[in-house]
Design a protein around this motif. Structure first.
Motif, PDB file in Angstrom:
ATOM      1  N   GLN A   1      -0.156  17.454  12.227  1.00 22.63           N
ATOM      2  CA  GLN A   1      -1.172  18.448  11.861  1.00 22.63           C
ATOM      3  C   GLN A   1      -2.351  18.315  12.804  1.00 22.63           C
ATOM      4  O   GLN A   1      -3.322  17.629  12.511  1.00 22.63           O
ATOM      5  CB  GLN A   1      -1.619  18.255  10.402  1.00 22.63           C
ATOM      6  CG  GLN A   1      -2.496  19.390   9.896  1.00 22.63           C
ATOM      7  CD  GLN A   1      -1.782  20.707   9.976  1.00 22.63           C
ATOM      8  OE1 GLN A   1      -0.605  20.806   9.694  1.00 22.63           O
ATOM      9  NE2 GLN A   1      -2.475  21.745  10.374  1.00 22.63           N
TER      10      GLN A   1
ATOM     11  N   ARG B   1      -6.491  23.392  12.114  1.00 17.52           N
ATOM     12  CA  ARG B   1      -7.256  23.495  10.881  1.00 17.52           C
ATOM     13  C   ARG B   1      -7.931  24.849  10.762  1.00 17.52           C
ATOM     14  O   ARG B   1      -8.191  25.320   9.669  1.00 17.52           O
ATOM     15  CB  ARG B   1      -8.301  22.378  10.827  1.00 17.52           C
ATOM     16  CG  ARG B   1      -7.713  20.986  10.587  1.00 17.52           C
ATOM     17  CD  ARG B   1      -8.788  20.047  10.075  1.00 17.52           C
ATOM     18  NE  ARG B   1      -9.911  19.957  10.992  1.00 17.52           N
ATOM     19  CZ  ARG B   1     -10.042  19.017  11.924  1.00 17.52           C
ATOM     20  NH1 ARG B   1      -9.111  18.105  12.077  1.00 17.52           N
ATOM     21  NH2 ARG B   1     -11.112  18.987  12.704  1.00 17.52           N
TER      22      ARG B   1
ATOM     23  N   GLU C   1       4.299  23.453   3.686  1.00 22.01           N
ATOM     24  CA  GLU C   1       3.361  22.603   2.963  1.00 22.01           C
ATOM     25  C   GLU C   1       2.180  23.458   2.515  1.00 22.01           C
ATOM     26  O   GLU C   1       1.971  24.552   3.019  1.00 22.01           O
ATOM     27  CB  GLU C   1       2.893  21.431   3.821  1.00 22.01           C
ATOM     28  CG  GLU C   1       2.181  21.832   5.096  1.00 22.01           C
ATOM     29  CD  GLU C   1       1.735  20.618   5.899  1.00 22.01           C
ATOM     30  OE1 GLU C   1       1.545  19.555   5.293  1.00 22.01           O
ATOM     31  OE2 GLU C   1       1.576  20.748   7.122  1.00 22.01           O
ATOM     32  N   ARG C   2       1.427  22.938   1.570  1.00 19.90           N
ATOM     33  CA  ARG C   2       0.316  23.722   1.024  1.00 19.90           C
ATOM     34  C   ARG C   2      -0.953  22.893   0.955  1.00 19.90           C
ATOM     35  O   ARG C   2      -0.906  21.684   0.677  1.00 19.90           O
ATOM     36  CB  ARG C   2       0.668  24.241  -0.385  1.00 19.90           C
ATOM     37  CG  ARG C   2       1.732  25.326  -0.391  1.00 19.90           C
ATOM     38  CD  ARG C   2       1.942  25.861  -1.799  1.00 19.90           C
ATOM     39  NE  ARG C   2       2.941  26.918  -1.863  1.00 19.90           N
ATOM     40  CZ  ARG C   2       2.687  28.212  -1.681  1.00 19.90           C
ATOM     41  NH1 ARG C   2       1.449  28.587  -1.418  1.00 19.90           N
ATOM     42  NH2 ARG C   2       3.638  29.109  -1.763  1.00 19.90           N
ATOM     43  N   ARG C   3      -2.076  23.576   1.189  1.00 19.49           N
ATOM     44  CA  ARG C   3      -3.391  22.988   1.039  1.00 19.49           C
ATOM     45  C   ARG C   3      -4.238  23.738   0.013  1.00 19.49           C
ATOM     46  O   ARG C   3      -5.383  23.380  -0.224  1.00 19.49           O
ATOM     47  CB  ARG C   3      -4.118  22.961   2.394  1.00 19.49           C
ATOM     48  CG  ARG C   3      -3.470  22.020   3.389  1.00 19.49           C
ATOM     49  CD  ARG C   3      -4.134  22.109   4.755  1.00 19.49           C
ATOM     50  NE  ARG C   3      -3.541  21.133   5.668  1.00 19.49           N
ATOM     51  CZ  ARG C   3      -2.392  21.318   6.299  1.00 19.49           C
ATOM     52  NH1 ARG C   3      -1.712  22.439   6.132  1.00 19.49           N
ATOM     53  NH2 ARG C   3      -1.903  20.386   7.103  1.00 19.49           N
ATOM     54  N   GLN C   4      -3.691  24.806  -0.525  1.00 20.39           N
ATOM     55  CA  GLN C   4      -4.404  25.619  -1.507  1.00 20.39           C
ATOM     56  C   GLN C   4      -3.591  25.699  -2.797  1.00 20.39           C
ATOM     57  O   GLN C   4      -2.355  25.667  -2.751  1.00 20.39           O
ATOM     58  CB  GLN C   4      -4.625  27.038  -0.949  1.00 20.39           C
ATOM     59  CG  GLN C   4      -5.436  27.066   0.332  1.00 20.39           C
ATOM     60  CD  GLN C   4      -5.172  28.295   1.171  1.00 20.39           C
ATOM     61  OE1 GLN C   4      -4.547  29.257   0.720  1.00 20.39           O
ATOM     62  NE2 GLN C   4      -5.617  28.271   2.427  1.00 20.39           N
TER      63      GLN C   4
ATOM     64  N   PRO D   1      -1.556  21.559  -4.413  1.00 16.82           N
ATOM     65  CA  PRO D   1      -0.821  21.035  -3.257  1.00 16.82           C
ATOM     66  C   PRO D   1      -0.045  19.756  -3.572  1.00 16.82           C
ATOM     67  O   PRO D   1       1.067  19.564  -3.072  1.00 16.82           O
ATOM     68  CB  PRO D   1      -1.927  20.791  -2.229  1.00 16.82           C
ATOM     69  CG  PRO D   1      -2.989  21.793  -2.577  1.00 16.82           C
ATOM     70  CD  PRO D   1      -2.962  21.854  -4.065  1.00 16.82           C
TER      71      PRO D   1
ATOM     72  N   ARG E   1       3.997  19.100  -3.126  1.00 16.71           N
ATOM     73  CA  ARG E   1       4.622  17.987  -2.406  1.00 16.71           C
ATOM     74  C   ARG E   1       5.685  17.317  -3.272  1.00 16.71           C
ATOM     75  O   ARG E   1       6.745  16.929  -2.766  1.00 16.71           O
ATOM     76  CB  ARG E   1       3.563  16.984  -1.970  1.00 16.71           C
ATOM     77  CG  ARG E   1       2.818  17.400  -0.704  1.00 16.71           C
ATOM     78  CD  ARG E   1       1.933  16.286  -0.189  1.00 16.71           C
ATOM     79  NE  ARG E   1       0.741  16.123  -1.008  1.00 16.71           N
ATOM     80  CZ  ARG E   1      -0.375  16.810  -0.831  1.00 16.71           C
ATOM     81  NH1 ARG E   1      -0.446  17.731   0.113  1.00 16.71           N
ATOM     82  NH2 ARG E   1      -1.426  16.615  -1.600  1.00 16.71           N
TER      83      ARG E   1
END
Length: 625
Positions: free
Chosen positions: A19, A24, A529-532, A599, A603
């Motif tokens: 990443q 970002r 993948e998720r960040r929110q 998130p 995972r």
């Protein structure tokens, strides 16, 4: 380092690091740079205000011209006057081309599904002349809100667009007696040196936007307002005060007259059970009252009287809710309006604002039942998926309530392909919807004309890379008017060149001709993948797929059965053959403790999703006779 070099470096390093820092900021639109955006409110004791907006932005890329060569000014024609608009294009060589009066157009805004409480909005469209990449477009305008939504109060909600914002400020001058409460994330208090000092007796509040990286919006993520940079301000001390103000404006509108009382008696006459009576009344409103946003005066928060809504047979969400309240009262059932978000926002700001609470439904406390009488595609007793698991504010009491995040909604799909020796196929797809799934199917039948049913099947085949024809068939339950019944629909037709014969051929084990279990899993797994946080509705689906192979065919490879079980998923697949008939059966249930997942949840779910995806991508290999 130049921007071009930075982009090239990101592309070169991407396979090497998980990443990179340069990823970002994947959400910022760099085709436009906003040099200045200032919104200055001067609020009066009545809640009326004067809003001055100044914006200057540079068009960096030609691709941005389609969206940014014009500017949209939204206003409520019943509440606002746009009293001044000045705009110009500043060319790269310094020339200024003023926007002429005929380049400012006025039109009705298209109805927004995200804000069904507000449909009185018009747009002034400022069209900048001779704009090209490298030019700057500048606009300044003034709006006077002469009639406040809530007398003696003011509220506002703002969030920046995903562009570079060099100077984005929000300034509020309020009477000293009106205290402004704020919930700020990504906005910091600031001083203002380039605007006139506030008038005597007024207090100034100001915030500036903290420019920075923007992550792209992920598939099915919750509203940016739930987690991103936003500023909510309000003179209401809390949501209870906000609810009282709404209720005061709506007072007396839900009183039934003789016509409303007679209608309620006619609808519920043969029904004894209270829940059945409430649902019957809601179903009548959603089927017989058209959704239209038409207001006189401050109609954005004031519903029309129930008798008027019944007589006209149209209204917005507040009007539907008010009529249903009156019908329920006539049937001896107490209810209240519940204010809720109709978009993807699952959290309320610390201060109340209509920017989030944009929809009105009805709550029956004695039955713990929520009813949305504007929801044409969902029968009474169920809610649109967008409302599940959300906080609501009850207008009468000012209390918070949490709408249930789960309701029964089951789908079952049966698909059969009869494959001929030439590789062509006859097919039949049968889909049964139960619970909240039933009414959407019923609507498909009602809304699809006979000639269009054939085209619908053709388009479905084309979406899978197939060519052929077919027809939509329905059962008596689909045509009937009982929202409690399951509904079954079928597509029947033919597909040319379904597989390549003679010789060895592979058959996919997932054919989503009409949604189904496979589509549900694929929608869930759109992001690696998720960040929110994201919306993760319950799933209850069964699929059965049958292939009738040509005579004398030999099955060379059949996938193995798969079973996946964890805290959220229960998935099973089974493969069988009997002579020339091959059968694939799958079941999937998904449950979670809320309408949204984090998130971290994702995972934990990802290994199960990958196993299901591998199974859904499996193939049956056979050799035609």
């Amino acid at each position: 380092m130049s921007l071009r070099c930075l982009v090239m470096l990101c592309l070169l390093l991407w396979p090497l690091i998980g990443q990179p820092a340069c990823a970002r900021d994947s959400g910022t639109d760099r085709s436009v740079v906003v040099e200045r955006h200032v919104r200055h409110f001067v609020v009066e004791p009545s809640g009326a205000y004067l809003l001055t907006v100044e914006q200057s932005k540079t068009i960096v890329d030609r691709d941005a011209l389609h969206e940014h060569a014009q500017y949209y000014i939204g206003y409520n024609q019943s509440l606002d006057d746009v009293i001044d608009v000045q705009a110009y294009t500043e060319k790269a060589d310094g020339r200024r081309l003023a926007v002429q009066p005929h380049q400012i157009r006025d039109q009705q805004e298209a109805a927004s599904i995200d804000a069904p409480m507000f449909q009185d909005t018009r747009l002034k469209i400022v069209v900048f002349p001779d704009v090209d990449a490298g030019d700057r477009v500048v606009v300044r305008y003034v709006v006077r809100r002469h009639t406040p939504l809530f007398p003696g109060h003011f509220e506002d909600l703002s969030a920046a667009r995903f562009q570079r914002q060099r100077d984005f400020r929000l300034v509020y001058d309020l009477p000293a007696a009106l205290l402004l409460h704020a919930d700020a994330t990504g906005f910091a208090p600031t001083t203002v040196a380039d605007l006139p000092e506030p008038a005597a007796g007024k207090r100034r509040y100001a915030w500036r936007y903290l420019d920075g990286d923007n992550a792209r919006l992920e598939a099915d993520s919750v509203s940016y307002l739930d987690y991103g940079k936003r500023l909510a301000v309000s003179t209401f001390a809390d949501y209870a005060a906000f609810a009282r103000a709404y209720q005061e404006r709506a007072a007396g509108r839900a009183l039934p007259d003789d016509a409303v009382t007679a209608l309620a008696a006619r609808i519920t006459g043969a029904l004894v059970e209270r829940r059945a009576r409430a649902i019957a009344l809601s179903d009548w409103v959603r089927r017989n009252v058209r959704y239209v946003g038409v207001y006189l005066g401050p109609g954005s928060v004031v519903p029309h009287a129930a008798a008027s809504v019944l007589a006209n047979r149209y209204g917005d969400c507040k009007d539907h809710a008010t009529l249903l309240e009156a019908l329920l009262a006539s049937a001896g059932i107490d209810s209240t309006v519940a204010l809720v978000n109709n978009g993807d926002a699952y959290r309320l700001p610390a201060v109340p604002t209509l920017g989030v609470l944009n929809h009105a439904i009805v709550y029956v406390p004695s039955l713990q039942l929520y009813l949305d009488p504007t929801a044409e595609n969902v029968a009474g007793g169920f809610l649109p998926a967008a409302l599940l698991g959300k906080p609501a504010v009850l207008a009468r009491s000012g209390d918070f309530a949490m709408i249930p995040f789960f309701q029964q909604a089951r789908s079952r799909t049966f698909t059969q392909f009869d494959i001929g020796p030439d590789g062509n196929s006859r097919f039949k797809v049968t889909r049964t919807g139960s619970g909240a799934q039933a009414e959407p199917y019923r609507r498909v039948v009602r809304a699809t004309a006979p000639l269009e049913r054939e085209r619908l099947a053709e388009r479905m085949l084309q979406g899978l890379g197939q060519f052929g024809d077919g027809v939509l068939e329905s059962t008596p339950q689909a045509e009937a008017d009982n929202p409690r019944d399951d509904v079954t629909l079928s597509f029947r037709g033919a597909s040319s060149g379904f597989t390549q014969l003679p010789g060895p051929a592979g058959l996919a084990t997932t054919y989503s001709l009409w949604g189904g279990l496979g589509d549900a899993v694929l929608a869930f797994a759109q992001e690696p993948e998720r960040r929110q946080e994201f919306v993760c509705p319950a799933i209850d689906a069964e699929d059965e797929l049958r292939f009738q192979l040509p005579k004398h065919s030999r099955v060379l490879a059949l996938p193995r059965a798969v079973r996946v079980e964890d805290a959220n998923f229960a998935y099973r697949s089974h493969y069988a053959r009997r002579g020339a008939l091959v059968t694939v059966r799958r079941q999937l249930k998904f449950r979670h403790t809320a309408a949204t997942c984090s998130p971290d949840d994702y995972r934990r779910m990802r290994p199960a999703l990958e196993r299901m995806l591998r199974d859904l991508r499996s193939q049956i290999v056979f050799k035609g006779g």
